[in-house]
Every structure is written in structure tokens, then in C-alpha cells.
Motif scaffolding. Structure first.
Motif, PDB file in Angstrom:
ATOM      1  N   ILE A   2       0.826  -1.204   0.000  1.00 40.05           N
ATOM      2  CA  ILE A   2       0.000   0.000   0.000  1.00 40.05           C
ATOM      3  C   ILE A   2       0.862   1.257   0.000  1.00 40.05           C
ATOM      4  CG2 ILE A   2      -1.684   1.340   1.320  1.00 40.05           C
ATOM      5  CD1 ILE A   2      -2.916  -1.269   2.266  1.00 40.05           C
ATOM      6  N   THR A   3       1.915   1.252   0.804  1.00 42.24           N
ATOM      7  CA  THR A   3       2.817   2.413   0.851  1.00 42.24           C
ATOM      8  C   THR A   3       3.561   2.583  -0.461  1.00 42.24           C
ATOM      9  OG1 THR A   3       3.078   2.214   3.241  1.00 42.24           O
ATOM     10  CG2 THR A   3       4.787   3.422   2.056  1.00 42.24           C
ATOM     11  N   LEU A   4       4.003   1.482  -1.042  1.00 44.68           N
ATOM     12  CA  LEU A   4       4.714   1.547  -2.324  1.00 44.68           C
ATOM     13  C   LEU A   4       3.828   2.168  -3.397  1.00 44.68           C
ATOM     14  CD1 LEU A   4       7.337   0.526  -3.925  1.00 44.68           C
ATOM     15  CD2 LEU A   4       5.863  -1.359  -4.648  1.00 44.68           C
ATOM     16  N   ILE A   5       2.584   1.720  -3.487  1.00 44.56           N
ATOM     17  CA  ILE A   5       1.701   2.189  -4.551  1.00 44.56           C
ATOM     18  C   ILE A   5       1.182   3.595  -4.270  1.00 44.56           C
ATOM     19  CG2 ILE A   5      -0.389   1.688  -5.854  1.00 44.56           C
ATOM     20  CD1 ILE A   5       2.069  -0.179  -6.289  1.00 44.56           C
ATOM     21  N   SER A   6       0.975   3.945  -3.006  1.00 43.69           N
ATOM     22  CA  SER A   6       0.565   5.321  -2.714  1.00 43.69           C
ATOM     23  C   SER A   6       1.664   6.293  -3.130  1.00 43.69           C
ATOM     24  CB  SER A   6       0.236   5.485  -1.225  1.00 43.69           C
ATOM     25  OG  SER A   6       1.380   5.262  -0.418  1.00 43.69           O
ATOM     26  N   ALA A   7       2.917   5.932  -2.885  1.00 48.69           N
ATOM     27  CA  ALA A   7       4.026   6.783  -3.317  1.00 48.69           C
ATOM     28  C   ALA A   7       4.142   6.800  -4.834  1.00 48.69           C
ATOM     29  CB  ALA A   7       5.331   6.291  -2.693  1.00 48.69           C
ATOM     30  N   ARG A   8       3.952   5.644  -5.466  1.00 47.32           N
ATOM     31  CA  ARG A   8       4.027   5.567  -6.929  1.00 47.32           C
ATOM     32  C   ARG A   8       2.986   6.465  -7.584  1.00 47.32           C
ATOM     33  NH1 ARG A   8       2.588   0.243 -10.757  1.00 47.32           N
ATOM     34  NH2 ARG A   8       2.966   1.309 -12.755  1.00 47.32           N
ATOM     35  N   THR A   9       1.743   6.358  -7.132  1.00 44.70           N
ATOM     36  CA  THR A   9       0.682   7.136  -7.767  1.00 44.70           C
ATOM     37  C   THR A   9       0.863   8.633  -7.512  1.00 44.70           C
ATOM     38  OG1 THR A   9      -0.711   6.665  -5.828  1.00 44.70           O
ATOM     39  CG2 THR A   9      -1.035   5.290  -7.784  1.00 44.70           C
ATOM     40  N   PHE A  10       1.315   8.991  -6.313  1.00 45.58           N
ATOM     41  CA  PHE A  10       1.506  10.414  -6.008  1.00 45.58           C
ATOM     42  C   PHE A  10       2.637  11.007  -6.839  1.00 45.58           C
ATOM     43  CE2 PHE A  10       3.576  13.820  -3.604  1.00 45.58           C
ATOM     44  CZ  PHE A  10       2.519  14.700  -3.476  1.00 45.58           C
TER      45      PHE A  10
ATOM     46  N   PRO B  60      -5.701  -2.094  -8.912  1.00 41.43           N
ATOM     47  CA  PRO B  60      -4.845  -3.068  -9.607  1.00 41.43           C
ATOM     48  C   PRO B  60      -3.370  -2.941  -9.249  1.00 41.43           C
ATOM     49  CG  PRO B  60      -5.618  -1.379 -11.136  1.00 41.43           C
ATOM     50  CD  PRO B  60      -6.386  -1.206  -9.870  1.00 41.43           C
ATOM     51  N   PHE B  61      -2.862  -1.715  -9.099  1.00 42.70           N
ATOM     52  CA  PHE B  61      -1.460  -1.543  -8.704  1.00 42.70           C
ATOM     53  C   PHE B  61      -1.196  -2.245  -7.372  1.00 42.70           C
ATOM     54  CE2 PHE B  61      -0.411   2.754 -11.008  1.00 42.70           C
ATOM     55  CZ  PHE B  61      -0.586   2.129 -12.222  1.00 42.70           C
ATOM     56  N   THR B  62      -2.125  -2.068  -6.415  1.00 42.32           N
ATOM     57  CA  THR B  62      -1.930  -2.656  -5.085  1.00 42.32           C
ATOM     58  C   THR B  62      -2.044  -4.173  -5.129  1.00 42.32           C
ATOM     59  OG1 THR B  62      -2.853  -0.638  -4.094  1.00 42.32           O
ATOM     60  CG2 THR B  62      -2.695  -2.583  -2.685  1.00 42.32           C
ATOM     61  N   LEU B  63      -2.993  -4.689  -5.910  1.00 43.31           N
ATOM     62  CA  LEU B  63      -3.121  -6.147  -6.045  1.00 43.31           C
ATOM     63  C   LEU B  63      -1.846  -6.761  -6.607  1.00 43.31           C
ATOM     64  CD1 LEU B  63      -6.759  -6.462  -7.451  1.00 43.31           C
ATOM     65  CD2 LEU B  63      -5.938  -7.341  -5.252  1.00 43.31           C
ATOM     66  N   ILE B  64      -1.292  -6.133  -7.631  1.00 48.97           N
ATOM     67  CA  ILE B  64      -0.068  -6.667  -8.237  1.00 48.97           C
ATOM     68  C   ILE B  64       1.100  -6.581  -7.257  1.00 48.97           C
ATOM     69  CG2 ILE B  64       1.638  -6.285 -10.066  1.00 48.97           C
ATOM     70  CD1 ILE B  64      -0.706  -5.395 -11.853  1.00 48.97           C
ATOM     71  N   ALA B  65       1.206  -5.451  -6.542  1.00 49.58           N
ATOM     72  CA  ALA B  65       2.296  -5.301  -5.575  1.00 49.58           C
ATOM     73  C   ALA B  65       2.187  -6.354  -4.470  1.00 49.58           C
ATOM     74  CB  ALA B  65       2.269  -3.890  -4.981  1.00 49.58           C
ATOM     75  N   TRP B  66       0.964  -6.591  -3.971  1.00 49.63           N
ATOM     76  CA  TRP B  66       0.793  -7.632  -2.948  1.00 49.63           C
ATOM     77  C   TRP B  66       1.165  -9.000  -3.518  1.00 49.63           C
ATOM     78  CZ3 TRP B  66      -2.395 -11.953  -2.966  1.00 49.63           C
ATOM     79  CH2 TRP B  66      -2.388 -12.695  -1.789  1.00 49.63           C
ATOM     80  N   ALA B  67       0.714  -9.278  -4.736  1.00 52.18           N
ATOM     81  CA  ALA B  67       0.979 -10.586  -5.342  1.00 52.18           C
ATOM     82  C   ALA B  67       2.468 -10.824  -5.538  1.00 52.18           C
ATOM     83  CB  ALA B  67       0.245 -10.695  -6.684  1.00 52.18           C
ATOM     84  N   GLU B  68       3.197  -9.763  -5.881  1.00 53.18           N
ATOM     85  CA  GLU B  68       4.618  -9.941  -6.175  1.00 53.18           C
ATOM     86  C   GLU B  68       5.475 -10.131  -4.930  1.00 53.18           C
ATOM     87  OE1 GLU B  68       6.758  -8.293  -9.401  1.00 53.18           O
ATOM     88  OE2 GLU B  68       4.986  -7.279 -10.192  1.00 53.18           O
ATOM     89  N   GLN B  69       4.839 -10.127  -3.768  1.00 48.46           N
ATOM     90  CA  GLN B  69       5.546 -10.593  -2.576  1.00 48.46           C
ATOM     91  C   GLN B  69       5.680 -12.113  -2.596  1.00 48.46           C
ATOM     92  OE1 GLN B  69       4.451  -7.766   1.108  1.00 48.46           O
ATOM     93  NE2 GLN B  69       2.652  -8.641   0.127  1.00 48.46           N
ATOM     94  N   HIS B  70       4.897 -12.769  -3.466  1.00 41.49           N
ATOM     95  CA  HIS B  70       4.827 -14.229  -3.462  1.00 41.49           C
ATOM     96  C   HIS B  70       5.117 -14.862  -4.818  1.00 41.49           C
ATOM     97  CE1 HIS B  70       2.831 -13.630   0.428  1.00 41.49           C
ATOM     98  NE2 HIS B  70       2.051 -12.755  -0.183  1.00 41.49           N
ATOM     99  N   VAL B  71       4.956 -14.121  -5.914  1.00 39.84           N
ATOM    100  CA  VAL B  71       5.188 -14.690  -7.242  1.00 39.84           C
ATOM    101  C   VAL B  71       6.237 -13.863  -7.971  1.00 39.84           C
ATOM    102  CG1 VAL B  71       2.844 -15.584  -7.417  1.00 39.84           C
ATOM    103  CG2 VAL B  71       3.368 -13.333  -8.370  1.00 39.84           C
ATOM    104  N   ASN B  72       6.858 -14.478  -8.974  1.00 36.36           N
ATOM    105  CA  ASN B  72       7.886 -13.808  -9.759  1.00 36.36           C
ATOM    106  C   ASN B  72       7.303 -12.690 -10.611  1.00 36.36           C
ATOM    107  OD1 ASN B  72       9.859 -15.482  -8.739  1.00 36.36           O
ATOM    108  ND2 ASN B  72       9.854 -16.866 -10.498  1.00 36.36           N
TER     109      ASN B  72
END
Length: 309
Positions: A37-45, A83-95
């Protein structure tokens, strides 16, 4: 638009594919020490702010009416924040490579939503073929992980596919912004997305307590500046100079480039199943997005009999 595409525009097309393909590796590095969430909030801002600067340099400003900003908020949910947040969460677990392949399903989901609900585009045989190829590739990738008793991968893979559904809905909802410069919905929705996510970041992640690594911070900056703001600027230039159909060619390049970047820089492993799924998904996207004229079979003129009059 010229018949032979200028080398500069083709170079920008390749650069755009590389920027969007690299985004998944940047996310993968970013979420190692920065919560999604923090990564994507910074990305979008950051990206939204840069696009606002670009608009100002172009002597343009965002509309101020309430209806447009409500639409920006809806577009933010569909095309950035969720979608940005879903992908960021998913990439903690998938390549990153797997994420870029599954995210390429966006045109296929857009077609299915259109065919079932909005019905504003015709259903053609090439599009149906593309859907079947894309679904086959997805079943091969996701199904094999389940059969191999790697069920921990299923939810992250599902999250990436849900992000693709969001992108598809965002593409359809984007028809509401006709008449606006295309960069305005991008900037407005990114700013709205950041306003949604920043409070969540403050409450959930307590970002002042985080200790992100240098690599994650550099990945965040690269993701925001290059894979979001610069990529959007290039995209809208290409839509203007090459047209929308030619610009979609980056979708064919983005997937193998994204997978390749993950292999080279993140040392990600691939399997035969993953590569076959990649080929099927890319083939499906190509089948769905090539112009209809490509698929038309030109009939030979009828044979003339007798002497001409």
C-alpha cells in the motif's frame, strides 16, 4: 501518419514496451522492504505529480467540475489504486515474469466484459480465438501450480488476474473521457488514487517506522518516474503519431521483455509450462488486437468467360 514508420517512433515504441515490462521487476524489488500500500501510494503520487507538471508545460490544466473528478476517482479504482496494489501484494509471493504474463490478459477480459455486458463492440472469430488461447495459457500456468501442490501461489496469481479485470473495466470506463486530452484522465486518476491510498498507508503501514532498503527506494523512484509518468507521456505521443492500433504493438513486446528482465536482473527461474503459457497468452492478445483487415482473405476475381464486349 506515414506509411513507413519513422525510426524514432519505433524506438519509442520499443522503449515503452521496456518501461512497462520493467515495472513488474521494479515492483518485485520495491515490495521487498516497502509494504504494497505504501509503495503504490508513493508511486501514484509521484507519477501523478509529474504528469501534472507535463500538462502545465503543455499549457493544459485539469477540469474542475465535480462530475469529471468523480469519474477520475472511479478510474483511479479501476486503473491504478486497486490493480497496482493487487499486483504489488501478489509480487511478494510470485515472480515478476509470472505477473507480467497474467497481467497480459487485460484485452481478453475487456472482450469478455464487452461481449457479456456492454456489447459496444462486435464479436469476431479472431477475438474468440484470442480468448481461447489466452484462457488455455492461463489454465496451463495457474492449473499446473495447483496440480503440483503449490497452492500458496494460487491467491497471488488470482490477485494479478483480478488486477487485469480492473484494467479491462478501466479501459471500458475510459470511454467517458472523450473530449479530454488523454493525459488528463491519467494524471487525474493517479492523483485520486494517491489520495485514496495515502491515508491507508498511514493507518496500516505506519511508513515513518519503515526502514526501506536503498534498492527498494531506487525501484520506487524508477517505477514512478520511468514506468508510470514517462511511459504515459510516451504512450500518448505514440497514440498521436502512430495511431492507437500501431501503439498496441507494445503489448506484444512487453510480455517477453518483462519476463526477460526478470530472468536477467532478478535471476528468476522459468519452466517449460510457463513459457508455453506465455506463448499462448501473447498469441491470444495478438489475435484480439490486430486490425480486422489483417484477417480478411482477399478473394480472387471471377474468371471471365467468352470474349469481352
Amino acid at each position: 501518419m506515414t506509411k513507413h514508420l519513422p525510426a524514432k517512433e519505433l524506438g519509442l515504441l520499443l522503449l515503452l514496451a521496456a518501461l512497462w515490462g520493467a515495472a513488474y521487476s521494479f515492483i518485485r524489488i520495491g515490495v521487498e522492504t516497502i509494504p504494497p500500500i505504501t509503495l503504490i501510494s508513493a508511486r501514484t503520487f509521484l507519477a501523478g505529480s509529474l504528469l501534472l507538471v507535463i500538462l502545465r508545460l503543455r499549457k493544459l490544466s485539469l477540469p474542475m467540475d465535480g462530475l469529471t473528478w468523480r469519474r477520475f476517482c472511479i478510474q483511479a479504482c479501476l486503473n491504478s489504486a486497486v490493480p497496482f496494489t493487487l499486483i504489488a501484494w501478489a509480487e511478494q509471493h510470485v515472480n515478476a515474469g509470472l505477473a507480467v504474463i497474467l497481467n497480459a490478459l487485460t484485452p481478453i477480459f475487456a472482450f469478455l466484459i464487452t461481449a457479456i455486458f456492454t456489447r459496444h463492440e462486435s464479436v469476431t472469430l479472431p477475438k474468440l480465438l484470442g480468448v481461447l488461447l489466452g484462457i488455455a495459457g492461463t489454465c496451463l500456468i495457474v492449473g499446473m501450480s495447483v496440480l503440483q501442490d503449490n497452492s500458496s501461489q494460487f491467491l497471488p496469481q488470482l490477485a494479478v488476474m483480478l488486477a487485469s479485470v480492473c484494467y479491462a473495466m478501466g479501459a471500458i470506463f475510459g470511454r467517458n473521457f472523450k473530449g479530454l486530452d488523454p493525459m488528463m484522465p491519467a494524471a487525474g486518476s493517479l492523483i485520486c488514487g494517491s489520495m485514496m491510498l495515502i491515508p491507508l498507508s498511514l493507518v496500516i503501514d505506519h511508513p515513518w517506522t519503515l526502514n526501506p532498503s536503498r534498492q527498494s527506494m531506487l525501484a520506487l523512484v524508477a517505477l514512478s518516474v520511468f514506468s508510470t509518468a514517462l511511459a504515459f507521456a510516451i504512450y500518448f505521443r505514440l497514440v498521436d503519431t502512430l495511431g492507437s492500433i500501431a501503439t498496441t504493438a507494445q503489448a506484444y513486446l512487453r510480455v517477453p521483455i518483462g519476463v526477460g528482465i526478470g530472468i536477467v536482473f532478478l535471476h528468476e527461474q522459468t519452466s517449460t509450462t510457463l513459457l508455453i503459457g506465455l506463448v499462448l497468452v501473447v498469441a491470444g492478445v495478438i489475435a484480439m488486437t490486430l486490425p480486422a483487415s489483417i484477417w480478411r482473405i482477399r478473394r480472387a476475381p471471377p474468371l471471365k468467360t467468352g470474349s469481352p464486349h
